[in-house]
Enzyme design. Sequence first.
Site, PDB file in Angstrom:
ATOM      1  N   CYS A   1       0.815  -1.227   0.000  1.00 19.42           N
ATOM      2  CA  CYS A   1       0.000   0.000   0.000  1.00 19.42           C
ATOM      3  C   CYS A   1       0.847   1.274   0.000  1.00 19.42           C
ATOM      4  O   CYS A   1       0.324   2.356  -0.273  1.00 19.42           O
ATOM      5  CB  CYS A   1      -0.948   0.006   1.185  1.00 19.42           C
ATOM      6  SG  CYS A   1      -2.056  -1.388   1.175  1.00 19.42           S
TER       7      CYS A   1
ATOM      8  N   HIS B   1      -3.165   7.077   2.713  1.00 21.49           N
ATOM      9  CA  HIS B   1      -3.588   5.784   2.173  1.00 21.49           C
ATOM     10  C   HIS B   1      -4.937   5.438   2.801  1.00 21.49           C
ATOM     11  O   HIS B   1      -5.130   5.558   4.015  1.00 21.49           O
ATOM     12  CB  HIS B   1      -2.543   4.712   2.509  1.00 21.49           C
ATOM     13  CG  HIS B   1      -3.055   3.332   2.262  1.00 21.49           C
ATOM     14  ND1 HIS B   1      -3.680   2.975   1.089  1.00 21.49           N
ATOM     15  CD2 HIS B   1      -3.067   2.217   3.051  1.00 21.49           C
ATOM     16  CE1 HIS B   1      -4.050   1.710   1.158  1.00 21.49           C
ATOM     17  NE2 HIS B   1      -3.689   1.233   2.334  1.00 21.49           N
TER      18      HIS B   1
ATOM     19  N   ASN C   1     -10.097  -0.348   0.499  1.00 21.85           N
ATOM     20  CA  ASN C   1      -8.638  -0.227   0.425  1.00 21.85           C
ATOM     21  C   ASN C   1      -8.166  -0.771  -0.934  1.00 21.85           C
ATOM     22  O   ASN C   1      -8.243  -1.967  -1.183  1.00 21.85           O
ATOM     23  CB  ASN C   1      -8.020  -1.023   1.584  1.00 21.85           C
ATOM     24  CG  ASN C   1      -6.501  -0.971   1.601  1.00 21.85           C
ATOM     25  OD1 ASN C   1      -5.869  -0.568   0.636  1.00 21.85           O
ATOM     26  ND2 ASN C   1      -5.916  -1.407   2.704  1.00 21.85           N
TER      27      ASN C   1
HETATM   28  N1  ACO Z   1     -17.922  -8.867  10.216  1.00 16.66           N
HETATM   29  C1  ACO Z   1     -18.334  -9.125  11.469  1.00 16.66           C
HETATM   30  N2  ACO Z   1     -17.484  -9.396  12.469  1.00 16.66           N
HETATM   31  C2  ACO Z   1     -16.183  -9.411  12.193  1.00 16.66           C
HETATM   32  C3  ACO Z   1     -15.670  -9.157  10.896  1.00 16.66           C
HETATM   33  C4  ACO Z   1     -16.599  -8.881   9.891  1.00 16.66           C
HETATM   34  N3  ACO Z   1     -16.243  -8.612   8.622  1.00 16.66           N
HETATM   35  N4  ACO Z   1     -14.329  -9.241  10.929  1.00 16.66           N
HETATM   36  C5  ACO Z   1     -13.989  -9.529  12.200  1.00 16.66           C
HETATM   37  N5  ACO Z   1     -15.099  -9.637  12.954  1.00 16.66           N
HETATM   38  C6  ACO Z   1     -15.200  -9.941  14.380  1.00 16.66           C
HETATM   39  C7  ACO Z   1     -13.946 -10.590  14.921  1.00 16.66           C
HETATM   40  O1  ACO Z   1     -14.002 -11.981  14.696  1.00 16.66           O
HETATM   41  C8  ACO Z   1     -14.023 -10.208  16.371  1.00 16.66           C
HETATM   42  O2  ACO Z   1     -14.930 -11.089  17.005  1.00 16.66           O
HETATM   43  P1  ACO Z   1     -14.591 -11.638  18.498  1.00 16.66           P
HETATM   44  O3  ACO Z   1     -14.524 -10.401  19.358  1.00 16.66           O
HETATM   45  O4  ACO Z   1     -15.745 -12.544  18.774  1.00 16.66           O
HETATM   46  O5  ACO Z   1     -13.260 -12.312  18.361  1.00 16.66           O
HETATM   47  C9  ACO Z   1     -14.665  -8.829  16.360  1.00 16.66           C
HETATM   48  O6  ACO Z   1     -15.316  -8.716  15.084  1.00 16.66           O
HETATM   49  C10 ACO Z   1     -13.685  -7.697  16.519  1.00 16.66           C
HETATM   50  O7  ACO Z   1     -12.606  -7.925  15.623  1.00 16.66           O
HETATM   51  P2  ACO Z   1     -11.341  -7.020  15.618  1.00 16.66           P
HETATM   52  O8  ACO Z   1     -10.324  -7.609  14.722  1.00 16.66           O
HETATM   53  O9  ACO Z   1     -10.968  -6.703  17.025  1.00 16.66           O
HETATM   54  O10 ACO Z   1     -11.950  -5.693  14.959  1.00 16.66           O
HETATM   55  P3  ACO Z   1     -11.245  -4.324  14.786  1.00 16.66           P
HETATM   56  O11 ACO Z   1     -12.043  -3.284  15.439  1.00 16.66           O
HETATM   57  O12 ACO Z   1      -9.764  -4.401  15.095  1.00 16.66           O
HETATM   58  O13 ACO Z   1     -11.371  -4.098  13.205  1.00 16.66           O
HETATM   59  C11 ACO Z   1     -10.131  -4.279  11.163  1.00 16.66           C
HETATM   60  C12 ACO Z   1     -10.803  -5.027  12.304  1.00 16.66           C
HETATM   61  C13 ACO Z   1     -11.198  -3.510  10.417  1.00 16.66           C
HETATM   62  C14 ACO Z   1      -9.474  -5.304  10.249  1.00 16.66           C
HETATM   63  C15 ACO Z   1      -9.062  -3.309  11.740  1.00 16.66           C
HETATM   64  O14 ACO Z   1      -8.254  -3.984  12.656  1.00 16.66           O
HETATM   65  C16 ACO Z   1      -8.196  -2.709  10.659  1.00 16.66           C
HETATM   66  O15 ACO Z   1      -8.648  -1.960   9.821  1.00 16.66           O
HETATM   67  N6  ACO Z   1      -6.887  -2.990  10.702  1.00 16.66           N
HETATM   68  C17 ACO Z   1      -5.947  -2.402   9.733  1.00 16.66           C
HETATM   69  C18 ACO Z   1      -6.037  -3.176   8.462  1.00 16.66           C
HETATM   70  C19 ACO Z   1      -5.340  -2.484   7.333  1.00 16.66           C
HETATM   71  O16 ACO Z   1      -5.294  -1.282   7.280  1.00 16.66           O
HETATM   72  N7  ACO Z   1      -4.821  -3.278   6.403  1.00 16.66           N
HETATM   73  C20 ACO Z   1      -4.269  -2.765   5.200  1.00 16.66           C
HETATM   74  C21 ACO Z   1      -2.815  -2.547   5.295  1.00 16.66           C
HETATM   75  S1  ACO Z   1      -2.219  -1.813   3.867  1.00 16.66           S
HETATM   76  C22 ACO Z   1      -1.626  -2.974   2.713  1.00 16.66           C
HETATM   77  O17 ACO Z   1      -0.440  -3.063   2.493  1.00 16.66           O
HETATM   78  C23 ACO Z   1      -2.585  -3.867   1.992  1.00 16.66           C
END
Ligand code: ACO
Length: 337
Positions: free
Chosen positions: A118, A259, A289
């Site tokens: 990214c 980004h 993204n």
């Molecule tokens: N729908 C419903 N529930 C979900 C989903 C979904 N799509 N995905 C995860 N959950 C659940 C999890 O299983 C978890 O359940 P649990 O509490 O029973 O275990 C709960 O929701 C909370 O999950 P978290 O991972 O704690 O959620 P968080 O608030 O951290 O959000 C997210 C997750 C959106 C992925 C966030 O962590 C994020 O955006 N991280 C950065 C990712 C990113 O930017 N990646 C790109 C990098 S750039 C590149 O090079 C490609």
Amino acid sequence: MSSAELSVFIQALGVHTPERKLTNAELSSMVETSDEWIKTRSGISERRIAGPDENPSDMGAQAAAQALKRAGLTTADIDLLIVATMTPDVPFPSTACLLQAKLGLRRDIPCFDVSAACSGFVYALQVATDMMRSGSYRHALVIGAEKLSSVVDWSDRTTCVLFGDGAGAAVLTTTTDKHVGILGNLLGADGNNSELLHCVGGGSAAPATPESIKAGQHHLRMNGKEVFRHAVRVMTESCERVLAKCGMKSEQVAWFIPHQANIRILEAVASQLNVGLDRFPSNLDRYGNTSAASIPLALEEAWREGKIKHGDLVLIVAFGAGLTWGATLLRWHEPPR
Ligand code: ACO
């Protein structure tokens, strides 16, 4: 002309996004998720999905054609092409070479890919800028093009809701005006954290086999929570460091173009920099993204909507798999027509 006299500016931008929209409602019928969860946790409502014959080189060529037209240039004017992508059309040759042929660029120019996930567009921008400052290249095309739908595991709700496809292109041009264009940049990486966001199969270490495909090794895997934490820290630090390097302050920046990964990441970075979120344009709701394409897509939109104006200070900042990060500070320049 002495190379010390040259600056590099973005003369024009172009974009291409696939027609097909995949909404949160549709995703909710594919994996256990909901529109409400995706929107509140990421800010995404829908993303674009490329067709089977719509590859990064095709999307990139469309974006580049628009950028060239807006710049009032032809393919014959381009003497350098860099493509940033983490989803190349094929392992080799580079997507840049495929794109060169599709666009009909000159056959005597350097064309290559940059792999920084990214952060790819920011990396490519710096590589092009440094090559151009030497005076050897007058106009360059820097393109971010991605087909993340091809590496996402559509049964993994923790990742498949976040990514989308698209491309953005910038025409870079040299000028003797030292006060415009790219003023400063920085890049960084920490390969010790590569496992936080990676794809372990399909490369030379683990060539694709029926077993590896069955095990899903060709899919993107991510530790979202840790990536989030790193993203906020490195994006904030990158902004602060590039501003300090250029002797500027965040108050002077008209627009931050980050980004587009998660609206909560943008909120956290804006808050840590003590800057209003209204100076962080976002198109996450419509595209998700798009990795290396996300910054040119957001930059083009902010320019097209009339937000970015001639003379504005713009700070581009990214993070990505690697882990990688980068920031570029530039003074927006629209040459007289
Ligand atoms: N729908 C419903 N529930 C979900 C989903 C979904 N799509 N995905 C995860 N959950 C659940 C999890 O299983 C978890 O359940 P649990 O509490 O029973 O275990 C709960 O929701 C909370 O999950 P978290 O991972 O704690 O959620 P968080 O608030 O951290 O959000 C997210 C997750 C959106 C992925 C966030 O962590 C994020 O955006 N991280 C950065 C990712 C990113 O930017 N990646 C790109 C990098 S750039 C590149 O090079 C490609």
